[in-house]
Design a protein around this motif. Structure first.
Motif, PDB file in Angstrom:
ATOM      1  N   ASP A  46       0.813  -1.216   0.000  1.00 20.96           N
ATOM      2  CA  ASP A  46       0.000   0.000   0.000  1.00 20.96           C
ATOM      3  C   ASP A  46       0.848   1.268   0.000  1.00 20.96           C
ATOM      4  OD1 ASP A  46      -2.197  -1.605   0.007  1.00 20.96           O
ATOM      5  OD2 ASP A  46      -2.652  -1.365   2.144  1.00 20.96           O
ATOM      6  N   ILE A  47       1.982   1.242   0.721  1.00 15.16           N
ATOM      7  CA  ILE A  47       2.810   2.451   0.764  1.00 15.16           C
ATOM      8  C   ILE A  47       3.454   2.712  -0.599  1.00 15.16           C
ATOM      9  CG2 ILE A  47       5.011   1.422   1.512  1.00 15.16           C
ATOM     10  CD1 ILE A  47       5.264   3.819   3.457  1.00 15.16           C
ATOM     11  N   ALA A  48       3.798   1.623  -1.299  1.00 14.86           N
ATOM     12  CA  ALA A  48       4.355   1.784  -2.649  1.00 14.86           C
ATOM     13  C   ALA A  48       3.308   2.380  -3.586  1.00 14.86           C
ATOM     14  CB  ALA A  48       4.841   0.443  -3.170  1.00 14.86           C
ATOM     15  N   MET A  49       2.059   1.916  -3.462  1.00 13.76           N
ATOM     16  CA  MET A  49       0.993   2.456  -4.299  1.00 13.76           C
ATOM     17  C   MET A  49       0.715   3.909  -3.944  1.00 13.76           C
ATOM     18  SD  MET A  49      -2.944   1.146  -4.812  1.00 13.76           S
ATOM     19  CE  MET A  49      -3.454   1.798  -3.220  1.00 13.76           C
ATOM     20  N   GLY A  50       0.739   4.257  -2.654  1.00 16.25           N
ATOM     21  CA  GLY A  50       0.484   5.630  -2.221  1.00 16.25           C
ATOM     22  C   GLY A  50       1.529   6.597  -2.754  1.00 16.25           C
ATOM     23  N   LEU A  51       2.788   6.205  -2.676  1.00 12.81           N
ATOM     24  CA  LEU A  51       3.860   7.056  -3.194  1.00 12.81           C
ATOM     25  C   LEU A  51       3.735   7.231  -4.707  1.00 12.81           C
ATOM     26  CD1 LEU A  51       6.841   5.712  -1.053  1.00 12.81           C
ATOM     27  CD2 LEU A  51       5.828   8.012  -0.935  1.00 12.81           C
ATOM     28  N   ALA A  52       3.339   6.143  -5.412  1.00  8.27           N
ATOM     29  CA  ALA A  52       3.163   6.228  -6.864  1.00  8.27           C
ATOM     30  C   ALA A  52       2.023   7.179  -7.207  1.00  8.27           C
ATOM     31  CB  ALA A  52       2.893   4.834  -7.427  1.00  8.27           C
ATOM     32  N   LEU A  53       0.940   7.157  -6.419  1.00  8.98           N
ATOM     33  CA  LEU A  53      -0.179   8.071  -6.668  1.00  8.98           C
ATOM     34  C   LEU A  53       0.228   9.524  -6.418  1.00  8.98           C
ATOM     35  CD1 LEU A  53      -3.159   6.088  -5.088  1.00  8.98           C
ATOM     36  CD2 LEU A  53      -2.876   6.703  -7.500  1.00  8.98           C
ATOM     37  N   LEU A  54       1.015   9.761  -5.375  1.00  8.59           N
ATOM     38  CA  LEU A  54       1.492  11.118  -5.087  1.00  8.59           C
ATOM     39  C   LEU A  54       2.347  11.658  -6.230  1.00  8.59           C
ATOM     40  CD1 LEU A  54       2.368  10.738  -1.282  1.00  8.59           C
ATOM     41  CD2 LEU A  54       0.696  12.344  -2.251  1.00  8.59           C
ATOM     42  N   ASP A  55       3.247  10.799  -6.737  1.00  9.86           N
ATOM     43  CA  ASP A  55       4.099  11.232  -7.849  1.00  9.86           C
ATOM     44  C   ASP A  55       3.279  11.489  -9.109  1.00  9.86           C
ATOM     45  OD1 ASP A  55       6.453  11.184  -6.417  1.00  9.86           O
ATOM     46  OD2 ASP A  55       6.908   9.085  -6.910  1.00  9.86           O
ATOM     47  N   ALA A  56       2.246  10.669  -9.318  1.00 12.16           N
ATOM     48  CA  ALA A  56       1.426  10.836 -10.517  1.00 12.16           C
ATOM     49  C   ALA A  56       0.552  12.090 -10.434  1.00 12.16           C
ATOM     50  CB  ALA A  56       0.557   9.600 -10.718  1.00 12.16           C
ATOM     51  N   LYS A  57       0.003  12.355  -9.266  1.00 13.39           N
ATOM     52  CA  LYS A  57      -0.915  13.495  -9.106  1.00 13.39           C
ATOM     53  C   LYS A  57      -0.164  14.812  -8.938  1.00 13.39           C
ATOM     54  CE  LYS A  57      -5.018  14.926  -6.518  1.00 13.39           C
ATOM     55  NZ  LYS A  57      -5.842  15.093  -7.727  1.00 13.39           N
ATOM     56  N   TYR A  58       0.985  14.740  -8.255  1.00 14.66           N
ATOM     57  CA  TYR A  58       1.749  15.959  -7.981  1.00 14.66           C
ATOM     58  C   TYR A  58       3.194  15.767  -8.448  1.00 14.66           C
ATOM     59  CZ  TYR A  58      -2.194  16.462  -4.755  1.00 14.66           C
ATOM     60  OH  TYR A  58      -3.442  16.522  -4.208  1.00 14.66           O
ATOM     61  N   PRO A  59       3.462  15.982  -9.703  1.00 15.32           N
ATOM     62  CA  PRO A  59       4.835  15.830 -10.199  1.00 15.32           C
ATOM     63  C   PRO A  59       5.767  16.844  -9.513  1.00 15.32           C
ATOM     64  CG  PRO A  59       3.263  15.988 -12.024  1.00 15.32           C
ATOM     65  CD  PRO A  59       2.533  16.378 -10.778  1.00 15.32           C
ATOM     66  N   GLY A  60       7.018  16.446  -9.401  1.00 12.90           N
ATOM     67  CA  GLY A  60       8.004  17.324  -8.784  1.00 12.90           C
ATOM     68  C   GLY A  60       8.549  16.732  -7.511  1.00 12.90           C
ATOM     69  N   SER A  61       9.551  17.412  -6.970  1.00 12.54           N
ATOM     70  CA  SER A  61      10.233  16.890  -5.792  1.00 12.54           C
ATOM     71  C   SER A  61       9.598  17.411  -4.508  1.00 12.54           C
ATOM     72  CB  SER A  61      11.713  17.288  -5.840  1.00 12.54           C
ATOM     73  OG  SER A  61      11.820  18.711  -5.792  1.00 12.54           O
ATOM     74  N   TRP A  62       9.911  16.730  -3.433  1.00 16.37           N
ATOM     75  CA  TRP A  62       9.495  17.169  -2.102  1.00 16.37           C
ATOM     76  C   TRP A  62      10.449  18.276  -1.654  1.00 16.37           C
ATOM     77  CZ3 TRP A  62       5.096  15.363   0.097  1.00 16.37           C
ATOM     78  CH2 TRP A  62       4.567  14.158  -0.390  1.00 16.37           C
ATOM     79  N   HIS A  63       9.912  19.310  -1.001  1.00 12.59           N
ATOM     80  CA  HIS A  63      10.775  20.347  -0.433  1.00 12.59           C
ATOM     81  C   HIS A  63       9.989  21.140   0.605  1.00 12.59           C
ATOM     82  CE1 HIS A  63       8.716  22.352  -3.801  1.00 12.59           C
ATOM     83  NE2 HIS A  63       8.854  23.493  -3.092  1.00 12.59           N
ATOM     84  N   VAL A  64      10.747  21.788   1.476  1.00  8.77           N
ATOM     85  CA  VAL A  64      10.146  22.626   2.524  1.00  8.77           C
ATOM     86  C   VAL A  64      10.409  24.084   2.165  1.00  8.77           C
ATOM     87  CG1 VAL A  64      10.184  23.249   4.965  1.00  8.77           C
ATOM     88  CG2 VAL A  64      10.457  20.850   4.275  1.00  8.77           C
ATOM     89  N   GLU A  65       9.324  24.872   2.230  1.00 16.93           N
ATOM     90  CA  GLU A  65       9.433  26.291   1.914  1.00 16.93           C
ATOM     91  C   GLU A  65       8.535  27.080   2.858  1.00 16.93           C
ATOM     92  OE1 GLU A  65       8.307  29.204  -1.841  1.00 16.93           O
ATOM     93  OE2 GLU A  65       8.890  27.125  -2.254  1.00 16.93           O
ATOM     94  N   ASN A  66       9.165  28.032   3.584  1.00 17.32           N
ATOM     95  CA  ASN A  66       8.429  28.877   4.554  1.00 17.32           C
ATOM     96  C   ASN A  66       7.658  28.020   5.574  1.00 17.32           C
ATOM     97  OD1 ASN A  66       9.312  31.245   3.240  1.00 17.32           O
ATOM     98  ND2 ASN A  66       7.573  31.102   1.780  1.00 17.32           N
ATOM     99  N   ASP A  67       8.327  26.972   6.028  1.00 18.33           N
ATOM    100  CA  ASP A  67       7.746  26.056   7.043  1.00 18.33           C
ATOM    101  C   ASP A  67       6.514  25.308   6.532  1.00 18.33           C
ATOM    102  OD1 ASP A  67       9.662  26.655   8.964  1.00 18.33           O
ATOM    103  OD2 ASP A  67       8.506  28.358   9.726  1.00 18.33           O
ATOM    104  N   PHE A  68       6.446  25.156   5.218  1.00 20.00           N
ATOM    105  CA  PHE A  68       5.387  24.331   4.638  1.00 20.00           C
ATOM    106  C   PHE A  68       6.035  23.246   3.762  1.00 20.00           C
ATOM    107  CE2 PHE A  68       3.102  28.347   5.383  1.00 20.00           C
ATOM    108  CZ  PHE A  68       2.017  27.871   6.094  1.00 20.00           C
ATOM    109  N   LEU A  69       5.387  22.098   3.700  1.00 28.32           N
ATOM    110  CA  LEU A  69       5.893  20.979   2.885  1.00 28.32           C
ATOM    111  C   LEU A  69       5.200  21.016   1.527  1.00 28.32           C
ATOM    112  CD1 LEU A  69       7.631  18.340   2.764  1.00 28.32           C
ATOM    113  CD2 LEU A  69       5.562  17.109   3.497  1.00 28.32           C
TER     114      LEU A  69
END
Length: 382
Positions: A46-69
């Protein structure tokens, strides 16, 4: 003092209970291990599927900006739509962490609000955030145990900025486990009861019942009642109780025959053998010839050996009675007069018929089986 029946019952019950309890405990332990492994495997998938859905829906890298993810250009703080969607697909709880703080989650507080702003356990934070490793297994989530899977979230520079989590509530998992265990227990109890009843029926029919009959018959034997002594014997059976019954039957025949010989040796006779007390039995040459023939059979000079279970004294006893009584006689009449069982008399008459020393006539009635009548052959058939 406990009877054999009670001892066997206690032994059977104790054995079945020990086996049943051991089986249930072993099965329960194995079932729990299997269930935990299944939960961890599901979380892994399930975690593999969840990460794949996140990448598909929200392309781009993870980052923190102004204390927001952020994921790409989308801020993930309070973005509960995506975690709810993943939860609906997997049936798991789902959370996105910035560092070790929940910023989007399906986990609820006791008040019914989402657990936004709460933190992961120190054990998980150390494993995932400090060591950069994935975590699989049981963990505490907002005061409740879950079977969990955590993965670190990396930015473009390879720094860990958060965690992604899916998990199955241990309450739900335990309920599923104990419901299954209860079903197993019910099936085990039913099967144990069936095995117990089957064993009890088998022991009663094959061991206890025959032993009771043997006891009742041997008590007659002890009282000197040899006439009614006759153990029930199944011809096809070969077990020890059947062999014991045969041995007691033969012993009864020998005691009866020995009693007859003692009477003859002391000059006493009995009307049981067709001769009034004190009356001398006159043996004509024809009778003497038949007696000699019976002795020849017993001594092995006849054309076949005497079958196992027949003895000389009882054979002489039956022949003597037949010689002193003219006419055709049934097995019941002979058995009643010479105080032997019908089973015993029939065996000897069958052998005498085979040797040609008696002939058999069939008397047919209006109903039922025909009656066999035995008549002594008064001339030498050889």
């Amino acid at each position: 003092m406990l009877s054999i029946k009670h001892k066997m019952t206690i032994h059977v019950v104790a054995t079945i209970l020990i086996l049943a309890i051991s089986f249930m405990v072993a099965t329960g332990i194995q079932f729990k291990k299997t269930a935990v492994l299944a939960a961890v495997t599901k979380a892994e998938s399930d975690i593999a599927m969840g990460l794949a859905l996140l990448d598909a829906k929200y392309p781009g890298s993870w980052h923190v900006e102004n204390d927001f993810l952020y994921k790409g250009q989308v801020r993930m703080n309070n973005n509960n739509e995506i975690v709810d969607f993943i939860s609906s697909l997997t049936g798991d709880t789902c959370t996105i962490f910035m560092a070790n703080t929940r910023v989007a989650t399906t986990i609820m507080k006791e008040t019914g609000e989402r657990a936004i702003g709460t933190h992961s356990s120190d054990m998980v934070a150390k494993k995932v955030l400090s060591e950069g490793a994935e975590y699989r297994g049981e963990a505490e989530v907002v005061g409740e145990k879950y079977q969990t899977a955590y993965n670190p979230l990396y930015d473009e520079k390879g720094n860990i900025v958060g965690m992604f989590y899916v998990g199955i509530s241990k309450k739900f998992f335990d309920k599923m486990f104990y419901d299954s265990l209860l079903s197993l227990l019910i099936v085990g109890v039913v099967l144990t009861a069936l095995v117990f009843l089957g064993t009890l029926y088998f022991s009663q029919r094959v061991i206890i019942g025959p032993l009771k009959i043997l006891t009742a018959e041997t008590q007659k034997f002890a009282k000197g009642d040899f006439c009614s002594l006759s153990m029930p014997v199944e011809k096809e059976s070969k077990n020890e109780i059947v062999e014991l019954a045969k041995s007691i039957n033969q012993m009864g025949e020998w005691v009866q025959a020995l009693s007859h010989q003692i009477n003859l040796a002391t000059g006493k006779t009995s009307k049981d053998f067709g001769v009034e007390a004190g009356q001398k039995t006159e043996i004509i040459p024809e009778q003497e010839n038949l007696l000699k023939k019976s002795v020849a059979v017993l001594k092995g000079s006849w054309d076949e050996q005497l079958p196992k279970g027949l003895n000389e004294v009882t054979l002489q006893q039956i022949l003597t009675y037949l010689m002193n009584n003219d006419g055709s006689l049934s097995v019941s009449e002979i058995a009643e007069e010479i105080k032997l069982t019908k089973v015993t008399v029939r065996r000897y008459l069958d052998y005498l018929e085979k040797c040609g020393m008696v002939k058999v006539d069939m008397q047919y009635g209006p109903v039922g089986r025909p009656l066999k009548l035995y008549t002594l052959v008064r001339s030498d058939p050889i």
